[in-house]
Design a protein around this motif. Structure first.
Motif, PDB file in Angstrom:
ATOM      1  N   ILE A 197       2.362  17.346   2.783  1.00 26.23           N
ATOM      2  CA  ILE A 197       0.940  17.087   2.906  1.00 26.23           C
ATOM      3  C   ILE A 197       0.670  16.314   4.190  1.00 26.23           C
ATOM      4  CG2 ILE A 197      -1.069  16.030   1.800  1.00 26.23           C
ATOM      5  CD1 ILE A 197       0.611  16.168  -0.857  1.00 26.23           C
TER       6      ILE A 197
ATOM      7  N   ASN B  42       1.643   4.657  -2.432  1.00 23.85           N
ATOM      8  CA  ASN B  42       1.175   5.498  -3.525  1.00 23.85           C
ATOM      9  C   ASN B  42       2.203   6.565  -3.845  1.00 23.85           C
ATOM     10  OD1 ASN B  42      -1.301   4.131  -3.396  1.00 23.85           O
ATOM     11  ND2 ASN B  42      -2.165   5.641  -1.985  1.00 23.85           N
TER      12      ASN B  42
ATOM     13  N   GLY C 135     -10.053   2.491  -0.733  1.00 25.38           N
ATOM     14  CA  GLY C 135      -9.007   2.082   0.201  1.00 25.38           C
ATOM     15  C   GLY C 135      -7.628   2.014  -0.431  1.00 25.38           C
ATOM     16  N   VAL C 136      -7.477   2.697  -1.573  1.00 27.48           N
ATOM     17  CA  VAL C 136      -6.233   2.611  -2.320  1.00 27.48           C
ATOM     18  C   VAL C 136      -5.486   3.932  -2.354  1.00 27.48           C
ATOM     19  CG1 VAL C 136      -5.294   2.276  -4.636  1.00 27.48           C
ATOM     20  CG2 VAL C 136      -7.000   0.693  -3.740  1.00 27.48           C
TER      21      VAL C 136
ATOM     22  N   TYR D 276      -3.838   3.917   9.438  1.00 24.87           N
ATOM     23  CA  TYR D 276      -4.011   5.300   9.876  1.00 24.87           C
ATOM     24  C   TYR D 276      -3.109   5.585  11.074  1.00 24.87           C
ATOM     25  CZ  TYR D 276      -7.976   5.730   6.774  1.00 24.87           C
ATOM     26  OH  TYR D 276      -8.765   5.784   5.646  1.00 24.87           O
ATOM     27  N   PRO D 277      -2.589   6.814  11.174  1.00 23.01           N
ATOM     28  CA  PRO D 277      -2.822   7.926  10.263  1.00 23.01           C
ATOM     29  C   PRO D 277      -2.092   7.746   8.946  1.00 23.01           C
ATOM     30  CG  PRO D 277      -1.174   8.552  11.851  1.00 23.01           C
ATOM     31  CD  PRO D 277      -1.660   7.190  12.276  1.00 23.01           C
ATOM     32  N   LEU D 278      -2.736   8.123   7.849  1.00 22.73           N
ATOM     33  CA  LEU D 278      -2.077   8.120   6.560  1.00 22.73           C
ATOM     34  C   LEU D 278      -0.922   9.115   6.633  1.00 22.73           C
ATOM     35  CD1 LEU D 278      -5.173   8.229   4.163  1.00 22.73           C
ATOM     36  CD2 LEU D 278      -4.056   6.239   5.225  1.00 22.73           C
TER      37      LEU D 278
ATOM     38  N   TRP E 266      -2.373  14.395   6.387  1.00 20.36           N
ATOM     39  CA  TRP E 266      -3.738  13.874   6.467  1.00 20.36           C
ATOM     40  C   TRP E 266      -4.363  14.338   7.764  1.00 20.36           C
ATOM     41  CZ3 TRP E 266      -5.715  10.469  10.195  1.00 20.36           C
ATOM     42  CH2 TRP E 266      -7.022  10.024   9.951  1.00 20.36           C
TER      43      TRP E 266
ATOM     44  N   TYR F 266       0.818  -1.216   0.000  1.00 20.72           N
ATOM     45  CA  TYR F 266       0.000   0.000   0.000  1.00 20.72           C
ATOM     46  C   TYR F 266       0.851   1.266   0.000  1.00 20.72           C
ATOM     47  CZ  TYR F 266      -4.257  -2.654   0.238  1.00 20.72           C
ATOM     48  OH  TYR F 266      -5.301  -3.487  -0.084  1.00 20.72           O
TER      49      TYR F 266
ATOM     50  N   PHE G 178      -0.817   3.826   2.532  1.00 16.09           N
ATOM     51  CA  PHE G 178      -2.239   3.630   2.796  1.00 16.09           C
ATOM     52  C   PHE G 178      -2.454   2.317   3.535  1.00 16.09           C
ATOM     53  CE2 PHE G 178      -6.194   5.659   0.882  1.00 16.09           C
ATOM     54  CZ  PHE G 178      -7.006   5.251   1.919  1.00 16.09           C
TER      55      PHE G 178
ATOM     56  N   TYR H   6      -0.459   3.463  -7.543  1.00 15.94           N
ATOM     57  CA  TYR H   6      -0.960   2.841  -6.320  1.00 15.94           C
ATOM     58  C   TYR H   6      -0.524   1.383  -6.277  1.00 15.94           C
ATOM     59  CZ  TYR H   6      -4.784   1.101  -9.323  1.00 15.94           C
ATOM     60  OH  TYR H   6      -5.519   0.500 -10.324  1.00 15.94           O
ATOM     61  N   TRP H   7      -0.677   0.773  -5.098  1.00 10.05           N
ATOM     62  CA  TRP H   7      -0.194  -0.598  -4.876  1.00 10.05           C
ATOM     63  C   TRP H   7       1.251  -0.745  -5.342  1.00 10.05           C
ATOM     64  CZ3 TRP H   7      -5.160  -3.210  -7.189  1.00 10.05           C
ATOM     65  CH2 TRP H   7      -6.196  -3.131  -6.241  1.00 10.05           C
TER      66      TRP H   7
ATOM     67  N   GLN I 152       3.215   8.075  -0.330  1.00 16.52           N
ATOM     68  CA  GLN I 152       2.197   8.055   0.737  1.00 16.52           C
ATOM     69  C   GLN I 152       1.837   6.611   1.039  1.00 16.52           C
ATOM     70  OE1 GLN I 152      -1.718   8.136  -0.517  1.00 16.52           O
ATOM     71  NE2 GLN I 152      -2.244   7.445   1.552  1.00 16.52           N
TER      72      GLN I 152
ATOM     73  N   LEU J  62     -12.448   9.476  11.557  1.00 17.60           N
ATOM     74  CA  LEU J  62     -11.163   9.303  12.220  1.00 17.60           C
ATOM     75  C   LEU J  62     -10.360  10.569  12.026  1.00 17.60           C
ATOM     76  CD1 LEU J  62      -9.639   6.976  13.731  1.00 17.60           C
ATOM     77  CD2 LEU J  62      -8.485   6.518  11.559  1.00 17.60           C
TER      78      LEU J  62
ATOM     79  N   PHE K 166       2.664  10.871   4.543  1.00 18.08           N
ATOM     80  CA  PHE K 166       3.348  11.196   3.293  1.00 18.08           C
ATOM     81  C   PHE K 166       4.831  11.414   3.562  1.00 18.08           C
ATOM     82  CE2 PHE K 166      -0.150  12.319   0.334  1.00 18.08           C
ATOM     83  CZ  PHE K 166      -1.220  12.301   1.212  1.00 18.08           C
TER      84      PHE K 166
END
Lengths: 112, 118
Positions: free
Chosen positions: B45, A39, B102-103, A99-101, B47, A37, A96, A54-55, A94, B59, A103
């Motif tokens: 950046i 990105n 979710g990606v 959480y928290p996401l 979140w 995950y 994914f 992504y991925w 980033q 959340l 960067f």
């Protein structure tokens, strides 16, 4: 929190040459489903981020095949083959996975 | 065409409150999770928060938990974020983005600028 660390580029990069941007995560981003995950985004000056990869290695819709992603669970590379003027901006990785996401701090690409 | 348009930013004093909004169009709004991010001047950046499709789950990042509140109105295609107890370090461009399963985030708004200063 997962810390994302990005490397710098030897700017400016001559137009037509390739550029590789590195990113490391403090925790493996490999999910038990087999997907990683991670990105990549490009933020051009004055614009919102653009979704690139992504991925870890799948290009988002409409993204040029000059962009490719690769890596392992914690070490990642975005390669831009034959850089062009429109590639100028800041590239962000980033995660994914959880959480928290988070960067990376960004890698600036300048073109000569 | 998918569009996200933020509004509500402005110049406020420390300790005050502000609501930023995100209006969506061009897709089935009630089917997508929406997130808020921010980017301080010349910074990366960050979140901030997400809200799920039916508002049953939200959340927050630790930096804003207890001060910011995210909400959505599926009938109006809007996601709001109430910013309270604002500090100078909250000064940033605030973006909303649509999550892609979710990606990642393929669609972002253009941002709304919040400046906190005395």
């Amino acid at each position: 929190d997962i810390v994302m660390t990005q490397g710098a580029l030897p700017n400016p990069v001559p137009s037509g040459q390739s550029a590789s941007i590195t990113c490391q995560s403090s925790k493996s981003l490999l999910h038990r489903n087999g997907k990683t995950y991670l990105n990549w985004y490009l933020q051009r000056p004055g614009q919102s981020p653009q979704f690139l990869i992504y991925w870890m290695s799948t290009r988002a819709s409409g993204v040029s095949d000059r962009f490719s992603g690769s890596g392992s669970g914690t070490d990642f590379t975005l390669k831009i083959s034959s850089v062009e003027a429109e590639d100028v901006g800041i590239y962000y990785c980033q995660q994914f996975l959880e959480y928290p996401l988070t960067f990376g701090s960004g890698t600036k690409l300048e073109i000569k | 065409e998918v569009q996200l348009v933020e509004s509500g930013g402005g110049f406020v004093q420390p300790g005050s409150s502000l609501k930023v909004s995100c209006v969506a169009s061009g897709f089935t709004f009630s089917s997508f999770v929406i997130h808020w991010f921010r980017q301080a001047p010349e910074n990366g950046i960050e979140w901030l928060a997400y809200i799920n499709t039916d508002s049953s789950s939200a959340l927050y990042a630790e930096t804003v938990k207890g001060r910011f509140t995210i909400s959505r109105d599926n009938a109006k295609h809007t996601v709001d974020m109430q910013l309270s107890s604002l500090r100078s370090e909250d000064t940033a461009m605030y973006f909303c983005a649509r999550e892609t399963g979710g990606v990642g985030f393929a669609y972002w708004g253009q941002g709304t600028l919040v400046t906190v200063s005395s």
